[in-house]
Design a protein around this motif. Structure first.
Motif, PDB file in Angstrom:
ATOM      1  N   PRO A  32      -5.073  -7.178   4.944  1.00  0.00           N
ATOM      2  CA  PRO A  32      -5.044  -6.525   6.654  1.00  0.00           C
ATOM      3  C   PRO A  32      -6.310  -5.726   6.921  1.00  0.00           C
ATOM      4  O   PRO A  32      -5.891  -4.583   7.266  1.00  0.00           O
ATOM      5  N   ARG A 107      -2.796  -4.719  -0.060  1.00  0.00           N
ATOM      6  CA  ARG A 107      -1.742  -5.488   0.043  1.00  0.00           C
ATOM      7  C   ARG A 107      -1.112  -5.899  -1.170  1.00  0.00           C
ATOM      8  O   ARG A 107      -1.473  -5.584  -2.433  1.00  0.00           O
ATOM      9  N   GLY A 114       0.640 -11.277  -1.231  1.00  0.00           N
ATOM     10  CA  GLY A 114       1.131 -11.245   0.054  1.00  0.00           C
ATOM     11  C   GLY A 114       0.400 -10.107   0.961  1.00  0.00           C
ATOM     12  O   GLY A 114      -0.516  -9.475   0.593  1.00  0.00           O
ATOM     13  N   ILE A 115       0.585 -10.621   2.369  1.00  0.00           N
ATOM     14  CA  ILE A 115      -0.325  -9.768   3.253  1.00  0.00           C
ATOM     15  C   ILE A 115       0.361  -8.411   3.704  1.00  0.00           C
ATOM     16  O   ILE A 115      -0.177  -7.802   4.560  1.00  0.00           O
ATOM     17  N   GLN A 116       1.424  -8.077   3.063  1.00  0.00           N
ATOM     18  CA  GLN A 116       2.334  -6.902   3.732  1.00  0.00           C
ATOM     19  C   GLN A 116       1.785  -5.705   2.804  1.00  0.00           C
ATOM     20  O   GLN A 116       1.030  -5.829   1.605  1.00  0.00           O
ATOM     21  N   PRO A 117       1.948  -4.459   3.504  1.00  0.00           N
ATOM     22  CA  PRO A 117       1.403  -3.159   2.494  1.00  0.00           C
ATOM     23  C   PRO A 117       1.699  -2.951   1.183  1.00  0.00           C
ATOM     24  O   PRO A 117       2.841  -3.093   0.923  1.00  0.00           O
ATOM     25  N   GLY A 171      -2.085  -1.444   3.718  1.00  0.00           N
ATOM     26  CA  GLY A 171      -1.953  -2.029   4.951  1.00  0.00           C
ATOM     27  C   GLY A 171      -1.474  -1.219   6.218  1.00  0.00           C
ATOM     28  O   GLY A 171      -1.868  -1.464   7.254  1.00  0.00           O
ATOM     29  N   ILE A 172      -0.411  -0.522   5.967  1.00  0.00           N
ATOM     30  CA  ILE A 172       0.080   0.368   7.097  1.00  0.00           C
ATOM     31  C   ILE A 172      -1.035   1.402   7.615  1.00  0.00           C
ATOM     32  O   ILE A 172      -1.145   1.417   8.913  1.00  0.00           O
ATOM     33  N   MET A 173      -1.685   2.090   6.843  1.00  0.00           N
ATOM     34  CA  MET A 173      -3.077   2.876   7.141  1.00  0.00           C
ATOM     35  C   MET A 173      -3.908   2.096   7.817  1.00  0.00           C
ATOM     36  O   MET A 173      -4.218   2.489   8.949  1.00  0.00           O
ATOM     37  N   ALA A 257       0.704   5.839   2.558  1.00  0.00           N
ATOM     38  CA  ALA A 257       1.781   5.784   3.479  1.00  0.00           C
ATOM     39  C   ALA A 257       3.018   6.061   3.026  1.00  0.00           C
ATOM     40  O   ALA A 257       4.009   6.617   3.744  1.00  0.00           O
ATOM     41  N   GLY A 333       6.077  -5.665  -3.751  1.00  0.00           N
ATOM     42  CA  GLY A 333       5.905  -6.864  -2.987  1.00  0.00           C
ATOM     43  C   GLY A 333       5.826  -6.900  -1.492  1.00  0.00           C
ATOM     44  O   GLY A 333       5.792  -7.924  -0.933  1.00  0.00           O
TER      45      GLY A 333
END
Lengths: 354, 225
Positions: A32, A107, A114-117, A171-173, A257, A333
């Motif tokens: 991300p 990620r 995976g693409i999540q944070p 990813g969140i940042m 985050a 995860g």
């Protein structure tokens, strides 16, 4: 007060770098963090800089090595698997005493993950981003405004100590949007880089940038000298934030985050009569060991919250030296801890202490 | 402009201009008027913070949500559902489409453009003066042109969504008036409405205000516990 813009973390990484004098960017797309490269590809040509999408992360980091050797302010950006690919080059950069800024918008891993944070690259960032004895300076912003401020710090300190800087975001940042304002002062305080391979014009001896040493003694001497610089950094450059820690029985330790999520819980817990505060490391290396040690005098226990199976918690335990119990709460995860779950954990700890 | 109609309402704009939040509010507005609403998440750019994150909100209001097949998973190839083709051709349905940002996101519209044109549509171009790369009318107009070229559709209205997140004050919105008017004269498009957070809406007496809730938020601003 300068004008406020509403910006994505990734955009601010790029814009703040340009405002810090970064004129070169080499990268390869990966979610991300792709907006960093996309932004650089639009803005760098406007200021006469160089944006180049390399054919791989390995190429990109070696282009960074080249540009840094020539004395330019240079940055690369990637996300977890891409940073693993860059690790050989990062070791070479550290071994060549080159300044640069490397971005990891983490990620989920391991593997393609995976693409999540996630925050599961803490060990990699602070203990072993490549082979050999070396450190990076590691900065962990927890707001879009702090990204803007830390990027400049990362460039300045990297030049000052000739040690590469890593921004460990997640990813969140990278994806979130918040108001941000940029400092109006131009960043031109770059030190003279007399060591750079920028052309000698037959006026001085050629400079050589290298990480190969022909004898063990020579290499050992170089590494020891570098570690003396690390000691100076550890003495002078530790950054952290404390919130409601003075009278706290429970200290939450979290960065990035997960510190934002944790902080949103502190006041709710206080309203329920639980004395809790938070210590947020802003530099992960050097780690705020001394600040945590100090808190052992007043706090009864520590709770480390991370988006991982528990990595920074080991540094917290080392700092506490067994004097106080250190608990852990984390999700992994690509999942993030929910405020209510952190609150529940704090309430549990509070009950146990009674 | 906010009258109900069995139309297709498309939300495009610079990425981060607030298309998703505006589209969600618009769909809820139509549903509250008793319309049978379908919202289509056509964002092929953004990995997080998307319309599909709000399935519960739509379910409560009987709004049908069509998401890309792998939205909210770890698969980065956002495959578009065949349900989209059916929905666009179903004139019983009032369609709201949330498109990905910039021309990169607008390209996903192009394959549906013939059917959308055949049925008739309104395409809102969402603007926010506080976005760094669209902070002047000239820059914003350039993005509008790029989006029209890639989507094969023409914008029909502007939506002034100037905001600075949760800190937005009514003054911020009032200050953006000049920018919005400049955009309007450059593009020859009328400003359909100006989005205003519900908590500051009472301070304003203009005619074209669209009161909005903020749905697109990080987790620490969401929970009520």
């Amino acid at each position: 007060m300068s004008k406020k813009f509403l910006m994505k973390g990734n955009e601010v990484i790029a814009e703040a770098a340009i405002r810090s004098g970064c004129t070169m960017f080499f990268g390869y797309p990966i979610t991300p963090q792709t907006e960093v490269a996309a932004y650089m590809s639009k803005r760098l040509p406007e200021i006469g800089g160089v944006y180049l999408q390399a054919e791989s992360e390995v190429s990109a980091i070696n282009m960074v090595l080249g540009a840094a050797s020539a004395g330019r302010r240079v940055m690369t950006s990637s996300s977890s698997p891409g940073i693993s690919l860059k690790s050989e080059g990062i070791s070479y950069i550290a071994a060549s005493d080159l300044p640069c800024v490397i971005i990891n918008v983490q990620r989920a891993g391991p593997g393609l993950g995976g693409i999540q944070p996630s925050q599961a690259d803490y060990f990699q960032a602070t203990k072993g981003l490549g082979h050999g004895d070396f450190h990076l300076m590691v900065f962990a912003p927890s707001s879009v405004q702090e990204i803007a401020d830390l990027i400049k710090t990362a460039f300045d300190l990297s030049d000052k100590y000739r040690v590469p800087s890593l921004i460990l975001a997640d990813g969140i940042m990278g994806q979130m949007m918040e108001p941000v304002s940029f400092s109006e002062e131009e960043s031109t305080d770059q030190p003279d880089k007399g060591w750079a391979t920028s052309g000698h014009d037959n006026k001085r001896a050629p400079n050589i940038v290298n990480s190969l040493y022909l004898t063990p003694d020579e290499l050992e001497k170089t590494v020891i000298e570098r570690y003396q610089r690390y000691d100076v950094i550890a003495q002078n450059e530790v950054l952290f934030e404390k919130y409601l820690t003075e009278d706290a029985d429970i200290i939450v330790v979290a960065y990035g985050a997960s510190s934002r999520i944790s902080k949103s819980v502190i006041n709710t817990a206080r309203e329920k009569g639980i004395k809790v505060g938070i210590l947020r490391p802003i530099t992960l290396w050097p780690f705020p060991t001394q600040a945590i040690k100090e808190l052992c005098k007043t706090a009864k226990s520590f709770l480390c919250v991370e988006m991982s199976m528990g990595q920074m918690v080991e540094d917290v335990r080392l700092a506490v030296e067994g004097v106080r119990p250190v608990s852990f709460y984390g999700r992994t995860g690509g999942n993030t801890p929910r405020p209510e779950d952190i609150l529940h954990k704090i309430e549990q700890l509070n009950e146990e202490e009674k | 402009m906010l009258s109900s109609s069995n139309d297709i309402s498309i939300f495009t704009g610079h990425y981060g201009s607030g298309k998703t939040n505006t589209a969600i509010n618009y769909a809820l507005f139509l549903a509250s008027k008793g319309e049978k609403v379908t919202i289509i998440d056509l964002d092929i750019v953004n990995p997080y913070f998307r319309t599909s994150d709000h399935a519960d909100v739509f379910e409560n209001m009987n709004i049908e949500l069509i998401s890309p097949v792998y939205a909210r998973t770890n698969v980065e190839t956002v495959a578009l559902s065949p349900k989209i083709d059916y929905a666009i051709r179903d004139i019983e349905k009032n369609i709201v489409i949330d498109v990905g940002g910039d021309d990169a996101g607008a390209v996903a519209l192009a394959r549906y453009a013939p059917d959308i044109r055949a049925r008739g549509y309104q395409m809102f171009f969402v603007i926010n003066e506080n976005r760094y790369l669209s902070s002047s009318a000239d820059k914003t107009f350039q993005i509008l042109k790029e989006i029209e070229n890639r989507s094969l559709l023409k914008a029909t209205h502007l939506v002034n969504n100037t905001n600075i997140g949760k800190e937005t004050s009514f003054e911020d919105i009032a200050l953006s008036d000049q920018y919005a008017q400049e955009m309007s004269s450059l593009s020859h498009l009328a400003i359909a409405f100006t989005c205003v957070k519900k908590d500051i809406v009472s301070k304003c007496n203009s005619q074209d205000i669209f009161p909005v809730d903020i749905f697109v938020n990080p987790v620490w601003e969401k929970s009520n516990f």
